[in-house]
Design a protein around this motif. Structure first.
Motif, short mmCIF file in Angstrom:
data_model
loop_
_atom_site.label_atom_id
_atom_site.label_comp_id
_atom_site.label_asym_id
_atom_site.label_seq_id
_atom_site.Cartn_x
_atom_site.Cartn_y
_atom_site.Cartn_z
N CYS A 27 0.83 -1.21 0.00
CA CYS A 27 0.00 0.00 0.00
C CYS A 27 0.86 1.27 0.00
N ALA A 28 0.27 2.35 -0.49
CA ALA A 28 0.97 3.62 -0.58
C ALA A 28 1.36 4.15 0.80
N ASP A 29 0.54 3.91 1.82
CA ASP A 29 0.84 4.37 3.17
C ASP A 29 2.09 3.69 3.72
N CYS A 30 2.20 2.39 3.53
CA CYS A 30 3.40 1.67 3.98
C CYS A 30 4.63 2.13 3.20
N ARG A 31 4.47 2.34 1.90
CA ARG A 31 5.61 2.81 1.10
C ARG A 31 6.08 4.18 1.59
N ALA A 32 5.14 5.07 1.88
CA ALA A 32 5.50 6.41 2.33
C ALA A 32 6.22 6.37 3.67
N SER A 33 5.75 5.53 4.59
CA SER A 33 6.35 5.51 5.92
C SER A 33 7.70 4.80 5.95
N SER A 34 7.89 3.83 5.05
CA SER A 34 9.15 3.07 5.08
C SER A 34 10.17 3.56 4.07
N GLY A 35 9.72 4.26 3.04
CA GLY A 35 10.64 4.65 1.97
C GLY A 35 11.05 3.48 1.11
N ALA A 36 10.30 2.40 1.18
CA ALA A 36 10.59 1.18 0.43
C ALA A 36 9.38 0.80 -0.43
N PRO A 37 9.57 -0.01 -1.47
CA PRO A 37 8.45 -0.36 -2.34
C PRO A 37 7.44 -1.31 -1.71
N ALA A 38 7.78 -1.93 -0.60
CA ALA A 38 6.87 -2.81 0.14
C ALA A 38 7.42 -2.98 1.55
N THR A 39 6.54 -3.37 2.48
CA THR A 39 6.94 -3.57 3.86
C THR A 39 6.44 -4.92 4.35
N ALA A 40 7.32 -5.69 4.98
CA ALA A 40 6.93 -6.99 5.53
C ALA A 40 6.44 -6.81 6.96
N TRP A 41 5.24 -7.36 7.24
CA TRP A 41 4.59 -7.24 8.55
C TRP A 41 4.33 -8.60 9.15
N LEU A 42 4.75 -8.79 10.37
CA LEU A 42 4.49 -10.03 11.11
C LEU A 42 3.51 -9.69 12.24
N GLY A 43 2.30 -10.24 12.15
CA GLY A 43 1.28 -9.97 13.15
C GLY A 43 1.44 -10.86 14.37
N VAL A 44 1.41 -10.24 15.54
CA VAL A 44 1.52 -10.99 16.80
C VAL A 44 0.42 -10.51 17.75
#
Length: 132
Positions: A27-44
């Protein structure tokens, strides 16, 4: 137990329970916050997650979404949205001490994926920076 933290070591966290989803978000929000084209998320489960050192800075990126990061080095660490993901803390899994042992299992928000992300496997590879 899972452990991790930021690049400078100011923030450390641990997880004592089992991880749930592990997704690669486009998503665009994750890209904006990370500065990367995608972000890996591990839900706990949130009751198994705790910060063991330091205090993360929180930013309300949209609605009920809170992104937590190190105020010193800027490393993105975890995400909380009780409306969308009640009882879940999404950890940026690249911040795990043993991140290489945890591979994402699904792509999400692909409607917002950058087009070139589909072609990454066809790009040339170099074990180290190939420049002069």
């Amino acid at each position: 137990m899972l452990t991790g933290g930021c690049q400078c070591g100011e923030i450390r966290y641990e997880v004592t329970g089992e991880a749930g989803h592990h997704s690669l978000c486009h998503c665009a929000d994750c890209r904006a916050s990370s500065g990367a084209p995608a972000t890996a998320w591990l839900g706990v489960p949130s009751d198994t997650f705790r910060v063991t050192k330091g205090k993360a800075t929180a930013f309300n990126s949209s609605g009920a979404s809170w992104r937590h990061f190190c105020g010193t080095c800027g490393t993105g660490l975890y995400f909380i949205n009780e409306e969308m993901l009640p009882g879940i803390v999404d950890i940026q899994s690249a911040t795990l001490d043993d991140a290489h042992l945890h591979s994402p299992t699904v792509h999400i928000q692909t409607a917002e994926r950058l087009g070139y992300m589909r072609e990454l496997a066809s790009l040339p590879e170099f074990e180290r920076f190939p420049g002069p």
